[in-house]
Motif scaffolding. Structure first.
Motif, PDB file in Angstrom:
ATOM      1  N   VAL A   1      -1.450  13.557   9.114  1.00  0.00           N
ATOM      2  CA  VAL A   1      -2.535  13.963  10.000  1.00  0.00           C
ATOM      3  C   VAL A   1      -2.382  13.235  11.326  1.00  0.00           C
ATOM      4  O   VAL A   1      -1.804  12.141  11.383  1.00  0.00           O
ATOM      5  CB  VAL A   1      -3.916  13.663   9.349  1.00  0.00           C
ATOM      6  N   LEU A   2      -2.896  13.837  12.401  1.00  0.00           N
ATOM      7  CA  LEU A   2      -2.838  13.269  13.742  1.00  0.00           C
ATOM      8  C   LEU A   2      -4.241  13.222  14.325  1.00  0.00           C
ATOM      9  O   LEU A   2      -5.043  14.131  14.101  1.00  0.00           O
ATOM     10  CB  LEU A   2      -1.954  14.121  14.648  1.00  0.00           C
ATOM     11  N   LEU A   3      -4.523  12.173  15.088  1.00  0.00           N
ATOM     12  CA  LEU A   3      -5.791  12.058  15.810  1.00  0.00           C
ATOM     13  C   LEU A   3      -5.520  11.421  17.157  1.00  0.00           C
ATOM     14  O   LEU A   3      -5.036  10.289  17.231  1.00  0.00           O
ATOM     15  CB  LEU A   3      -6.797  11.204  15.015  1.00  0.00           C
TER      16      LEU A   3
ATOM     17  N   PRO B   1       1.627  30.019  25.322  1.00  0.00           N
ATOM     18  CA  PRO B   1       1.569  30.262  23.873  1.00  0.00           C
ATOM     19  C   PRO B   1       0.999  29.051  23.150  1.00  0.00           C
ATOM     20  O   PRO B   1       1.343  27.905  23.464  1.00  0.00           O
ATOM     21  CB  PRO B   1       3.037  30.494  23.496  1.00  0.00           C
ATOM     22  N   ALA B   2       0.116  29.302  22.202  1.00  0.00           N
ATOM     23  CA  ALA B   2      -0.447  28.244  21.367  1.00  0.00           C
ATOM     24  C   ALA B   2      -0.405  28.715  19.918  1.00  0.00           C
ATOM     25  O   ALA B   2      -0.747  29.863  19.623  1.00  0.00           O
ATOM     26  CB  ALA B   2      -1.880  27.924  21.784  1.00  0.00           C
ATOM     27  N   ARG B   3      -0.002  27.830  19.026  1.00  0.00           N
ATOM     28  CA  ARG B   3       0.192  28.185  17.630  1.00  0.00           C
ATOM     29  C   ARG B   3      -0.689  27.328  16.729  1.00  0.00           C
ATOM     30  O   ARG B   3      -1.136  26.248  17.143  1.00  0.00           O
ATOM     31  CB  ARG B   3       1.669  27.979  17.253  1.00  0.00           C
ATOM     32  N   PRO B   4      -0.914  27.752  15.499  1.00  0.00           N
ATOM     33  CA  PRO B   4      -1.640  26.895  14.551  1.00  0.00           C
ATOM     34  C   PRO B   4      -0.879  25.596  14.335  1.00  0.00           C
ATOM     35  O   PRO B   4       0.358  25.571  14.402  1.00  0.00           O
ATOM     36  CB  PRO B   4      -1.672  27.737  13.264  1.00  0.00           C
ATOM     37  N   PRO B   5      -1.573  24.497  14.096  1.00  0.00           N
ATOM     38  CA  PRO B   5      -0.880  23.217  13.913  1.00  0.00           C
ATOM     39  C   PRO B   5      -0.020  23.211  12.657  1.00  0.00           C
ATOM     40  O   PRO B   5      -0.449  23.665  11.595  1.00  0.00           O
ATOM     41  CB  PRO B   5      -2.028  22.201  13.814  1.00  0.00           C
ATOM     42  N   GLN B   6       1.181  22.684  12.787  1.00  0.00           N
ATOM     43  CA  GLN B   6       2.064  22.520  11.634  1.00  0.00           C
ATOM     44  C   GLN B   6       1.785  21.213  10.905  1.00  0.00           C
ATOM     45  O   GLN B   6       2.243  21.013   9.775  1.00  0.00           O
ATOM     46  CB  GLN B   6       3.518  22.566  12.101  1.00  0.00           C
ATOM     47  N   ILE B   7       1.078  20.315  11.567  1.00  0.00           N
ATOM     48  CA  ILE B   7       0.583  19.075  10.970  1.00  0.00           C
ATOM     49  C   ILE B   7      -0.934  19.075  11.206  1.00  0.00           C
ATOM     50  O   ILE B   7      -1.379  19.341  12.322  1.00  0.00           O
ATOM     51  CB  ILE B   7       1.206  17.831  11.628  1.00  0.00           C
ATOM     52  N   PRO B   8      -1.742  18.791  10.177  1.00  0.00           N
ATOM     53  CA  PRO B   8      -3.199  18.773  10.398  1.00  0.00           C
ATOM     54  C   PRO B   8      -3.576  17.822  11.530  1.00  0.00           C
ATOM     55  O   PRO B   8      -2.994  16.745  11.692  1.00  0.00           O
ATOM     56  CB  PRO B   8      -3.752  18.294   9.053  1.00  0.00           C
TER      57      PRO B   8
ATOM     58  N   LEU C   1       0.838  -1.190   0.000  1.00  0.00           N
ATOM     59  CA  LEU C   1       0.000   0.000   0.000  1.00  0.00           C
ATOM     60  C   LEU C   1       0.874   1.241   0.000  1.00  0.00           C
ATOM     61  O   LEU C   1       1.840   1.339   0.751  1.00  0.00           O
ATOM     62  CB  LEU C   1      -0.897   0.016   1.243  1.00  0.00           C
ATOM     63  N   THR C   2       0.553   2.188  -0.841  1.00  0.00           N
ATOM     64  CA  THR C   2       1.246   3.460  -0.842  1.00  0.00           C
ATOM     65  C   THR C   2       0.248   4.529  -0.431  1.00  0.00           C
ATOM     66  O   THR C   2      -0.822   4.653  -1.032  1.00  0.00           O
ATOM     67  CB  THR C   2       1.810   3.785  -2.235  1.00  0.00           C
ATOM     68  N   GLY C   3       0.590   5.289   0.568  1.00  0.00           N
ATOM     69  CA  GLY C   3      -0.335   6.319   1.011  1.00  0.00           C
ATOM     70  C   GLY C   3       0.228   7.099   2.163  1.00  0.00           C
ATOM     71  O   GLY C   3       1.284   6.762   2.711  1.00  0.00           O
ATOM     72  N   PRO C   4      -0.459   8.160   2.573  1.00  0.00           N
ATOM     73  CA  PRO C   4       0.022   8.996   3.674  1.00  0.00           C
ATOM     74  C   PRO C   4      -0.118   8.295   5.029  1.00  0.00           C
ATOM     75  O   PRO C   4      -0.865   7.339   5.182  1.00  0.00           O
ATOM     76  CB  PRO C   4      -0.873  10.233   3.589  1.00  0.00           C
ATOM     77  N   LEU C   5       0.625   8.839   5.985  1.00  0.00           N
ATOM     78  CA  LEU C   5       0.694   8.265   7.330  1.00  0.00           C
ATOM     79  C   LEU C   5      -0.164   9.081   8.285  1.00  0.00           C
ATOM     80  O   LEU C   5      -0.012  10.297   8.389  1.00  0.00           O
ATOM     81  CB  LEU C   5       2.151   8.278   7.799  1.00  0.00           C
ATOM     82  N   ALA C   6      -1.080   8.420   8.989  1.00  0.00           N
ATOM     83  CA  ALA C   6      -1.899   9.054  10.017  1.00  0.00           C
ATOM     84  C   ALA C   6      -1.577   8.405  11.352  1.00  0.00           C
ATOM     85  O   ALA C   6      -1.574   7.177  11.463  1.00  0.00           O
ATOM     86  CB  ALA C   6      -3.388   8.896   9.698  1.00  0.00           C
ATOM     87  N   LEU C   7      -1.302   9.220  12.365  1.00  0.00           N
ATOM     88  CA  LEU C   7      -0.991   8.692  13.695  1.00  0.00           C
ATOM     89  C   LEU C   7      -2.221   8.768  14.584  1.00  0.00           C
ATOM     90  O   LEU C   7      -2.852   9.825  14.706  1.00  0.00           O
ATOM     91  CB  LEU C   7       0.156   9.483  14.333  1.00  0.00           C
TER      92      LEU C   7
END
Length: 327
Positions: free
Chosen positions: A96-98, A219-226, A6-12
């Motif tokens: 992406v992270l969940l 301090p809180a920043r916008p996510p650099q990873i969705p 399988l080729t595809g993106p990685l979700a944690l």
């Protein structure tokens, strides 16, 4: 990234309360220096409490049971984060992270919303407030949220929606007992969730209120990873990432894991990797139509709870499937 054809993106997928088990991660700490180094970063930021936590975690007979929130919450955060760091330091970039419950705070730290020092302060403050919460518990019911809702007694809330027919409820001891009795009489089965704190219930409202000033100061920043939110089931917006109220409310609001997982899976074929102890989240993910059809694959970094001496081997096998060198 080819994995098993399988080729595809990685979700944690980053687990939270109920994923803990005695000895989790201790084998990695002893056998994988890179993992130990990140864990030690976390313990150092905790100060003297971190020294005590590490010592008890590594002890043959820990003084405090792993299911106690003083142990489960900071250790789950630390292990999730350390495993994520290993993958990222090894050259893997999640798409992406969940996270589930405390796992979302680990995900937020990997995504750059909070620096590690701030995240550790949030964890410690939250855990310190749990002592003010009435004794309670949680249970996973084999039923939908709609089926469970009519049987809830006052003082019991929906704590999580983990699957179409797996709903977690949380509340004080006596109301939870009467609710579970009612569900049993109605023909539903349930199992206790290992927790002495009724996470994701209104009983934790004081914890959320107390966290407000601290979160407003960090301090809180916008996510650099969705990041897919386990509380809205949508992609976390920049405004939500910066909102102290969003993070403060986590102990009170239900975890909408299945709706969030459905959102994540809707992005197309990908590899869902459980980045923490156990196989609880990948077990849930196997119910997704995308996984059953073979378009999306799942992998647990550590596999089922096992002898700590086998953890390094399990992680090395997972790393090989991910196309990276053993940590």
């Amino acid at each position: 990234m080819p994995v098993g054809g399988l080729t595809g993106p990685l979700a944690l997928l980053m687990p939270g309360q109920s994923a803990q088990y005695q000895g989790m991660g201790t084998g990695l700490y002893r056998d994988v220096p890179a993992f130990a180094g990140v864990m030690d970063e976390v313990f150092l930021l905790m100060g003297p409490a971190g020294d005590e936590l590490r010592s008890d975690w590594l002890a043959p007979s820990p003084r405090v049971p792993i299911d106690h929130a003083d142990r489960s919450q900071p250790l789950l955060f630390a292990i999730d984060y350390a495993l994520g760091r290993l993958l990222m330091d090894g050259g893997l970039r999640p798409s992406v992270l969940l996270g589930h419950s405390i796992g979302e705070l680990a995900a937020a730290t990997l995504a750059g919303i909070f620096d590690l020092a701030s995240a550790v302060r949030i964890v410690q403050h939250r855990v310190g407030q749990f002592a003010t919460v009435p004794a309670g518990g949680m249970a996973a019911v084999a039923a939908s949220q709609a089926q469970v809702q009519p049987h809830l007694r006052s003082g019991v809330d929906i704590g999580a929606v983990n699957a179409p027919r797996q709903t977690v409820i949380a509340g004080a001891v006596e109301p939870l007992r009467t609710t579970l009795d009612a569900l049993r009489r109605a023909g539903y089965t349930w199992a206790s969730v290992p927790s002495t704190v009724p996470f994701h219930s209104e009983l934790l409202r004081p914890v959320a209120v107390a966290a407000g000033p601290l979160l407003a100061s960090l301090p809180a920043r916008p996510p650099q990873i969705p990041l897919v939110s386990g509380y809205t089931a949508g992609y976390l917006t920049d405004a939500e990432a910066r909102d102290p109220g969003y993070w403060a409310s986590h102990p009170v609001h239900p975890v909408l894991f299945w709706p969030a997982l459905t959102t994540l899976a809707g992005a197309g074929p990908q590899l869902l990797v459980e980045c923490g102890p156990g196989i609880g989240l990948t077990t849930l993910a196997r119910r997704l139509p995308q996984v059953r059809s073979g378009h999306t694959e799942v992998l647990a970094l550590l596999g089922p709870p096992t002898d700590p001496s086998r953890e390094a081997g399990q992680l090395a096998a997972a790393a090989a499937r991910l196309g990276m060198s053993p940590p």
